[in-house]
Motif scaffolding. Structure first.
Motif, PDB file in Angstrom:
ATOM      1  N   ALA A  17      20.993  47.337  71.936  1.00 38.15           N
ATOM      2  CA  ALA A  17      21.176  47.280  73.389  1.00 38.15           C
ATOM      3  C   ALA A  17      20.956  45.844  73.859  1.00 38.15           C
ATOM      4  N   TYR A  18      22.050  45.154  74.164  1.00 41.29           N
ATOM      5  CA  TYR A  18      21.948  43.788  74.656  1.00 41.29           C
ATOM      6  C   TYR A  18      21.676  43.800  76.158  1.00 41.29           C
ATOM      7  N   GLY A  19      20.834  42.871  76.601  1.00 42.44           N
ATOM      8  CA  GLY A  19      20.517  42.756  78.019  1.00 42.44           C
ATOM      9  C   GLY A  19      20.769  41.345  78.508  1.00 42.44           C
ATOM     10  N   ALA A  20      20.460  41.105  79.775  1.00 39.23           N
ATOM     11  CA  ALA A  20      20.693  39.793  80.365  1.00 39.23           C
ATOM     12  C   ALA A  20      19.928  38.694  79.641  1.00 39.23           C
ATOM     13  N   GLU A  21      18.838  39.056  78.975  1.00 42.06           N
ATOM     14  CA  GLU A  21      18.052  38.050  78.253  1.00 42.06           C
ATOM     15  C   GLU A  21      18.803  37.469  77.059  1.00 42.06           C
ATOM     16  N   HIS A  22      19.901  38.121  76.651  1.00 38.60           N
ATOM     17  CA  HIS A  22      20.701  37.634  75.530  1.00 38.60           C
ATOM     18  C   HIS A  22      21.783  36.657  75.976  1.00 38.60           C
TER      19      HIS A  22
ATOM     20  N   ALA B 110      40.431  46.485  75.704  1.00 35.60           N
ATOM     21  CA  ALA B 110      41.396  45.390  75.830  1.00 35.60           C
ATOM     22  C   ALA B 110      40.748  44.159  76.455  1.00 35.60           C
ATOM     23  N   ILE B 111      39.843  44.365  77.419  1.00 33.89           N
ATOM     24  CA  ILE B 111      39.150  43.243  78.065  1.00 33.89           C
ATOM     25  C   ILE B 111      38.225  42.539  77.067  1.00 33.89           C
ATOM     26  N   LEU B 112      37.534  43.309  76.243  1.00 21.98           N
ATOM     27  CA  LEU B 112      36.681  42.702  75.211  1.00 21.98           C
ATOM     28  C   LEU B 112      37.511  41.820  74.286  1.00 21.98           C
ATOM     29  N   ARG B 113      38.672  42.322  73.904  1.00 17.24           N
ATOM     30  CA  ARG B 113      39.555  41.559  73.016  1.00 17.24           C
ATOM     31  C   ARG B 113      40.008  40.266  73.682  1.00 17.24           C
ATOM     32  N   SER B 114      40.405  40.342  74.959  1.00 19.67           N
ATOM     33  CA  SER B 114      40.838  39.152  75.682  1.00 19.67           C
ATOM     34  C   SER B 114      39.686  38.171  75.884  1.00 19.67           C
ATOM     35  N   ALA B 115      38.489  38.704  76.118  1.00 16.49           N
ATOM     36  CA  ALA B 115      37.326  37.845  76.312  1.00 16.49           C
ATOM     37  C   ALA B 115      37.022  37.039  75.048  1.00 16.49           C
ATOM     38  N   VAL B 116      37.195  37.660  73.891  1.00 15.76           N
ATOM     39  CA  VAL B 116      37.012  36.929  72.634  1.00 15.76           C
ATOM     40  C   VAL B 116      38.105  35.872  72.481  1.00 15.76           C
ATOM     41  N   ALA B 117      39.343  36.254  72.777  1.00 14.86           N
ATOM     42  CA  ALA B 117      40.466  35.326  72.635  1.00 14.86           C
ATOM     43  C   ALA B 117      40.310  34.104  73.538  1.00 14.86           C
ATOM     44  N   LEU B 118      39.743  34.303  74.731  1.00 14.15           N
ATOM     45  CA  LEU B 118      39.575  33.201  75.679  1.00 14.15           C
ATOM     46  C   LEU B 118      38.166  32.611  75.633  1.00 14.15           C
ATOM     47  N   ASP B 119      37.418  32.969  74.589  1.00 13.30           N
ATOM     48  CA  ASP B 119      36.116  32.357  74.293  1.00 13.30           C
ATOM     49  C   ASP B 119      35.088  32.525  75.399  1.00 13.30           C
ATOM     50  N   ALA B 120      35.069  33.691  76.038  1.00  9.04           N
ATOM     51  CA  ALA B 120      33.979  33.998  76.974  1.00  9.04           C
ATOM     52  C   ALA B 120      32.710  34.261  76.164  1.00  9.04           C
ATOM     53  N   ASP B 121      31.573  34.153  76.818  1.00  6.47           N
ATOM     54  CA  ASP B 121      30.310  34.317  76.108  1.00  6.47           C
ATOM     55  C   ASP B 121      29.827  35.757  76.064  1.00  6.47           C
TER      56      ASP B 121
ATOM     57  N   ALA C 161      36.820  43.200  68.529  1.00  2.00           N
ATOM     58  CA  ALA C 161      36.105  42.348  69.480  1.00  2.00           C
ATOM     59  C   ALA C 161      34.726  42.888  69.842  1.00  2.00           C
ATOM     60  N   LEU C 162      34.530  44.197  69.731  1.00  2.00           N
ATOM     61  CA  LEU C 162      33.228  44.777  70.056  1.00  2.00           C
ATOM     62  C   LEU C 162      32.128  44.174  69.189  1.00  2.00           C
ATOM     63  N   ASP C 163      32.467  43.778  67.967  1.00  2.00           N
ATOM     64  CA  ASP C 163      31.494  43.175  67.058  1.00  2.00           C
ATOM     65  C   ASP C 163      31.556  41.654  67.068  1.00  2.00           C
ATOM     66  N   MET C 164      32.324  41.073  67.998  1.00  2.00           N
ATOM     67  CA  MET C 164      32.503  39.623  68.018  1.00  2.00           C
ATOM     68  C   MET C 164      32.004  38.976  69.302  1.00  2.00           C
ATOM     69  N   ILE C 165      31.560  39.783  70.267  1.00  2.00           N
ATOM     70  CA  ILE C 165      31.078  39.250  71.534  1.00  2.00           C
ATOM     71  C   ILE C 165      29.938  40.129  72.024  1.00  2.00           C
ATOM     72  N   LYS C 166      29.016  39.542  72.772  1.00  2.00           N
ATOM     73  CA  LYS C 166      27.913  40.319  73.320  1.00  2.00           C
ATOM     74  C   LYS C 166      28.437  41.247  74.425  1.00  2.00           C
ATOM     75  N   HIS C 167      28.209  42.548  74.244  1.00  2.00           N
ATOM     76  CA  HIS C 167      28.538  43.528  75.284  1.00  2.00           C
ATOM     77  C   HIS C 167      27.218  43.921  75.931  1.00  2.00           C
ATOM     78  N   VAL C 168      26.929  43.309  77.062  1.00  2.00           N
ATOM     79  CA  VAL C 168      25.654  43.504  77.758  1.00  2.00           C
ATOM     80  C   VAL C 168      25.786  44.666  78.733  1.00  2.00           C
ATOM     81  N   ARG C 169      24.775  45.518  78.768  1.00  2.00           N
ATOM     82  CA  ARG C 169      24.780  46.655  79.689  1.00  2.00           C
ATOM     83  C   ARG C 169      23.582  46.521  80.619  1.00  2.00           C
ATOM     84  N   VAL C 170      23.823  46.637  81.919  1.00  2.00           N
ATOM     85  CA  VAL C 170      22.757  46.474  82.914  1.00  2.00           C
ATOM     86  C   VAL C 170      22.665  47.726  83.779  1.00  2.00           C
ATOM     87  N   LYS C 171      21.477  47.969  84.302  1.00  2.00           N
ATOM     88  CA  LYS C 171      21.267  49.154  85.143  1.00  2.00           C
ATOM     89  C   LYS C 171      21.901  48.979  86.517  1.00  2.00           C
ATOM     90  N   ASN C 172      21.815  47.787  87.066  1.00  2.61           N
ATOM     91  CA  ASN C 172      22.267  47.547  88.437  1.00  2.61           C
ATOM     92  C   ASN C 172      23.060  46.246  88.476  1.00  2.61           C
TER      93      ASN C 172
END
Length: 287
Positions: free
Chosen positions: A128-133, A154-165, A188-199
């Motif tokens: 579980a990645y959070g904002a601290e990551h 699809a957004i995760l894949r594009s985010a990796v392609a465009l080098d988002a963090d 892409a799910l294993d190539m970029i941080k997918h952070v989940r937040v409560k609010n």
């Protein structure tokens, strides 16, 4: 036509329900049924269920990326001989037990029409990645209640392609990690941080305190995204296609921008809007 004898009929009735046992299908004098004990490791989670146990990841790019991710705990690979050879040829070190299976057997492990390409990896969900990551991040994409796993993948894949963090979603009203999301992300799910937040509004406020400029995409934005001033650290916030970014999240961002479309159709699917937004952001930030 011969009718059953009285003795046969009586036996059939007794088999249907034994008054002493009250259980259907029990012969007279038969020992009472005992519930079969079950134990051991639970079966892998079927696609589409919440990640309370192992996930089944399938497809070449998805499985390959899972093997390359140090944060991914892998358990077992189910694959054809050809698929195993293909992974090895691509430099994948298979570090889990392997069960060689025929394609039809693999078909039964996943949902109908799932393209497994001869390989299914049983693995634990990602941590579980959070904002601290997000230390050191410069470009972050946040999705406010975007629920379709195909769109988020699809957004995760594009985010990796465009080098988002990182890509940020809410804990609720967002797709859980699972085969559909992973397959749509094509690794892409294993190539970029997918952070989940409560609010999401609170997350935006915290990121602003850390020096991020937060821009919410809104069709009523006062300026186009190209005309909007960017800082050296940016959070782009996109909402669902129906509701858009929620009012509280827009208020937290403080800065709204729109995507101007020159054609007759003035709006984009959220996954396409994400691609265009990330591209513009990179150009504006000099990344």
């Amino acid at each position: 036509m011969a009718f059953p004898s009285a003795a046969f009929a009586a036996t059939a009735i007794a088999m249907t329900e034994n008054p002493k046992s009250g259980r259907p299908g029990q012969r007279p004098g038969q020992k009472p049924f005992k519930k079969k004990k079950t134990g051991g490791k639970p079966a892998p989670r079927r696609p589409g269920l919440p990640p309370e146990g192992p996930v089944l990841l399938y497809g070449l790019h998805t499985v390959e990326a899972a093997f390359a991710n140090a944060d991914r705990k892998r358990l077992k690979l189910f694959a054809t001989e050809n698929a195993q050879n293909r992974l090895v040829e691509r430099g994948v070190t298979i570090d889990v037990p392997v069960e060689t299976m025929m394609p039809r057997a693999l078909d039964r492990m996943v949902t109908k029409d799932a393209v497994h390409q001869g390989m299914i990896l049983e693995a634990d969900p990602l941590p579980a990645y959070g904002a601290e990551h997000l230390k050191g991040a410069r470009l972050v994409l946040a999705l406010d209640q975007v629920t379709d796993p195909h769109n988020v993948g699809a957004i995760l894949r594009s985010a990796v392609a465009l080098d988002a963090d990182a890509v940020v979603t809410t804990e609720r009203h967002a797709p859980e990690e699972g085969p559909v999301l992973a397959k749509s992300a094509s690794g892409a799910l294993d190539m970029i941080k997918h952070v989940r937040v409560k609010n999401m509004a609170r997350f935006v406020a915290e990121m602003k305190e850390k020096g991020f400029g937060c821009i919410a995409l809104d069709s009523d934005g006062p300026a186009s995204l190209e005309e909007t001033a960017f800082t050296d650290k940016t959070v782009l916030v996109l909402g669902s296609e129906g509701k858009g970014v929620r009012h509280g999240v827009r208020e937290a961002c403080g800065l709204l921008a729109r995507l101007d479309m020159p054609g007759e159709i003035r709006s984009l699917n959220v996954s396409n809007a994400a691609v265009l937004s990330l591209y513009v952001a990179r150009m504006k930030m000099g990344l």
